[in-house]
Structures are given as structure tokens and as C-alpha cells.
Design a protein around this motif. Structure first.
Motif, mmCIF file in Angstrom:
data_model
loop_
_atom_site.group_PDB
_atom_site.id
_atom_site.type_symbol
_atom_site.label_atom_id
_atom_site.label_comp_id
_atom_site.label_asym_id
_atom_site.label_seq_id
_atom_site.Cartn_x
_atom_site.Cartn_y
_atom_site.Cartn_z
ATOM 1 N N LYS A 70 0.835 -1.210 0.000
ATOM 2 C CA LYS A 70 0.000 0.000 0.000
ATOM 3 C C LYS A 70 0.868 1.258 0.000
ATOM 4 O O LYS A 70 0.634 2.189 -0.773
ATOM 5 C CB LYS A 70 -0.918 -0.015 1.228
ATOM 6 N N ASN A 71 1.888 1.290 0.864
ATOM 7 C CA ASN A 71 2.715 2.486 0.987
ATOM 8 C C ASN A 71 3.589 2.723 -0.248
ATOM 9 O O ASN A 71 3.781 3.868 -0.667
ATOM 10 C CB ASN A 71 3.559 2.429 2.254
ATOM 11 N N TRP A 72 4.132 1.641 -0.831
ATOM 12 C CA TRP A 72 4.930 1.797 -2.054
ATOM 13 C C TRP A 72 4.062 2.300 -3.193
ATOM 14 O O TRP A 72 4.472 3.169 -3.958
ATOM 15 C CB TRP A 72 5.592 0.466 -2.426
ATOM 16 N N THR A 73 2.879 1.727 -3.333
ATOM 17 C CA THR A 73 1.977 2.150 -4.394
ATOM 18 C C THR A 73 1.646 3.624 -4.236
ATOM 19 O O THR A 73 1.682 4.386 -5.212
ATOM 20 C CB THR A 73 0.699 1.285 -4.382
ATOM 21 N N ALA A 74 1.345 4.048 -3.025
ATOM 22 C CA ALA A 74 1.024 5.455 -2.771
ATOM 23 C C ALA A 74 2.236 6.357 -3.002
ATOM 24 O O ALA A 74 2.120 7.437 -3.595
ATOM 25 C CB ALA A 74 0.508 5.627 -1.342
ATOM 26 N N PHE A 75 3.417 5.928 -2.555
ATOM 27 C CA PHE A 75 4.619 6.758 -2.708
ATOM 28 C C PHE A 75 4.903 7.045 -4.186
ATOM 29 O O PHE A 75 5.232 8.163 -4.567
ATOM 30 C CB PHE A 75 5.840 6.089 -2.067
ATOM 31 N N PHE A 76 4.783 6.025 -5.020
ATOM 32 C CA PHE A 76 5.095 6.190 -6.438
ATOM 33 C C PHE A 76 3.893 6.649 -7.274
ATOM 34 O O PHE A 76 4.023 6.847 -8.479
ATOM 35 C CB PHE A 76 5.660 4.886 -7.011
ATOM 36 N N LYS A 87 5.814 11.263 4.378
ATOM 37 C CA LYS A 87 5.516 10.299 5.432
ATOM 38 C C LYS A 87 5.801 8.864 5.014
ATOM 39 O O LYS A 87 5.883 7.972 5.852
ATOM 40 C CB LYS A 87 4.050 10.426 5.855
ATOM 41 N N LEU A 88 5.928 8.627 3.702
ATOM 42 C CA LEU A 88 6.126 7.280 3.183
ATOM 43 C C LEU A 88 7.573 6.983 2.779
ATOM 44 O O LEU A 88 7.878 5.887 2.338
ATOM 45 C CB LEU A 88 5.211 7.050 1.972
ATOM 46 N N LEU A 89 8.466 7.978 2.951
ATOM 47 C CA LEU A 89 9.878 7.819 2.605
ATOM 48 C C LEU A 89 10.723 7.860 3.873
ATOM 49 O O LEU A 89 10.524 8.734 4.727
ATOM 50 C CB LEU A 89 10.324 8.939 1.661
ATOM 51 N N GLU A 90 11.638 6.932 3.998
ATOM 52 C CA GLU A 90 12.576 6.924 5.120
ATOM 53 C C GLU A 90 13.244 8.298 5.195
ATOM 54 O O GLU A 90 13.696 8.831 4.180
ATOM 55 C CB GLU A 90 13.620 5.837 4.884
ATOM 56 N N ASP A 91 13.294 8.866 6.378
ATOM 57 C CA ASP A 91 13.861 10.201 6.580
ATOM 58 C C ASP A 91 13.231 11.216 5.634
ATOM 59 O O ASP A 91 13.893 12.101 5.093
ATOM 60 C CB ASP A 91 15.382 10.191 6.410
ATOM 61 N N GLY A 92 11.936 11.090 5.439
ATOM 62 C CA GLY A 92 11.209 11.921 4.485
ATOM 63 C C GLY A 92 11.330 13.412 4.722
ATOM 64 O O GLY A 92 11.367 14.183 3.767
ATOM 65 N N VAL A 98 13.246 17.545 -2.212
ATOM 66 C CA VAL A 98 13.389 16.697 -3.390
ATOM 67 C C VAL A 98 12.019 16.203 -3.844
ATOM 68 O O VAL A 98 11.674 16.261 -5.025
ATOM 69 C CB VAL A 98 14.309 15.501 -3.078
ATOM 70 N N LEU A 99 11.230 15.740 -2.898
ATOM 71 C CA LEU A 99 9.901 15.223 -3.241
ATOM 72 C C LEU A 99 9.013 16.319 -3.825
ATOM 73 O O LEU A 99 8.236 16.074 -4.736
ATOM 74 C CB LEU A 99 9.250 14.604 -2.009
ATOM 75 N N TRP A 154 5.963 1.232 7.588
ATOM 76 C CA TRP A 154 6.832 0.683 6.553
ATOM 77 C C TRP A 154 6.975 1.718 5.454
ATOM 78 O O TRP A 154 5.982 2.173 4.885
ATOM 79 C CB TRP A 154 6.251 -0.614 5.994
ATOM 80 N N LYS A 155 8.232 2.117 5.174
ATOM 81 C CA LYS A 155 8.509 3.203 4.238
ATOM 82 C C LYS A 155 9.442 2.754 3.117
ATOM 83 O O LYS A 155 10.228 1.828 3.279
ATOM 84 C CB LYS A 155 9.166 4.370 4.988
ATOM 85 N N VAL A 156 9.375 3.469 1.994
ATOM 86 C CA VAL A 156 10.334 3.294 0.907
ATOM 87 C C VAL A 156 11.674 3.805 1.438
ATOM 88 O O VAL A 156 11.745 4.874 2.038
ATOM 89 C CB VAL A 156 9.914 4.098 -0.339
#
Length: 175
Positions: A70-76, A87-92, A98-99, A154-156
Motif C-alpha cells: 500500500k505504501n509503495w503504491t502510494a509513494f510512487f 511520510k512514506l519515505l525513510e527520513d522523508g 526533493v519530493l 513501513w517506508k520506501v
């Protein structure tokens, strides 16, 4: 390097290959402005291949796999707001600028990911196999990344994002 990988595959359409290269290369300008004040000693995190799984797993592996997917799908997902991607990236928080740069990019708007497999390396790290999609078609099938459990989410991983940048041939501070 990405275009060589995509063009080397028999039967690939040149247009899809060009879109795939553009999707990966779109990461370069945005990340070039990224600096890492804490970047000392991060070079071991640049390996994008998923390590071999061990017997260690989270308490509820099925729930963890579902959250990772779920989190990977949302992140990308190009429709996900930058605030949610943070919130979905490590050390976001550190990667927020960048994001934000991705939000308005037309190539990024065509890029997404589909998780095809998750293996646990420990209770807090998982190898993720995914297809990088451009316009819904696989442009980088079977890509390997990492998900990390940070603050009970769980984060990218940053190393996954940096691995995609490396594929473009760029050297980026902080990666």
C-alpha cells in the motif's frame, strides 16, 4: 545506463524505452539540489539489490506485506501529495525538498510502481520487488528496492530512491 538496459530487451518498443529513461532521469535534477548533512558513511546504503531473506520477520508478516504494498503504491503514485510522500519515505523530512520537485514534473506524472513481491530480511527491513511503470506499462520490470520500518510505518528506503538516481548515471549529494 537505463536506456541500454531497456533497449537491450528484445521486443521492447523504442517509445517505451525513451519514456522509461525519461522517468528515471527526471529524478536527477530534483535530487541534484539535495544535500545530506548526515550523509557521512551512507555509501553502504546505495546497493539497490534486495538481500537474501532470513528467518526474522515482523510479528504479523501478512499485515506488514499489505502495508508495504500500500505504501509503495502510494509513494510512487503521481497523484499522492508531497506531504503524504514525505511520510512514506525513510527520513522523508530530510528529503522533502526533493519530493516537492517531483510534484510538478510531467514525466513523473506518468510514472508509478507495482509491487510484485516482498521478502523480509529482518523484523524492520524488507526486500521489495516492483515494476516501474510508465503510462501503465512496465518500463523497469523486476526492480529491487528496500522498505524499512521507521516510526511504526513501513517506508520506501532512501537507498531505493538513490538507487534509481544511480541508474540515471547521476552523482547526487546525499545519496
Amino acid at each position: 545506463m537505463v536506456s541500454q538496459m531497456v533497449f537491450a530487451r528484445p521486443g521492447r518498443r523504442p517509445r517505451l524505452a525513451a519514456l522509461a529513461a525519461a522517468a528515471v532521469l527526471v529524478l536527477t535534477p530534483a535530487l541534484a539540489s539535495c544535500s545530506d548533512d548526515e550523509g557521512e558513511g551512507r555509501s553502504e546504503e546505495m546497493n539497490t539489490s534486495a538481500p537474501a531473506a532470513t528467518a526474522d520477520e515482523p510479528d504479523d508478516p501478512a499485515a506488514a506485506k499489505a502495508e508495504i504494498t500500500k505504501n509503495w503504491t502510494a509513494f510512487f503514485d503521481p497523484k499522492t501529495p508531497t506531504a503524504d510522500r514525505v511520510k512514506l519515505l525513510e527520513d522523508g523530512e530530510r528529503m522533502q525538498a526533493v519530493l516537492g520537485a517531483f510534484a510538478g514534473d510531467k514525466n513523473a506524472a506518468m510514472t508509478s510502481a507495482k509491487v510484485t513481491g516482498v521478502t523480509f530480511d529482518s523484523a524492520t527491513e524488507a526486500g521489495v520487488t516492483y515494476d516501474l511503470l510508465v503510462g501503465g506499462s512496465p518500463a523497469l520490470p523486476g526492480a529491487q528496492g528496500t522498505s524499512v520500518l521507521q516510526n511504526d510505518t513501513w517506508k520506501v528506503s532512501v537507498k531505493t530512491l538513490c538507487g534509481l538516481v544511480e541508474l540515471s548515471g547521476a552523482t547526487v549529494p546525499g545519496c
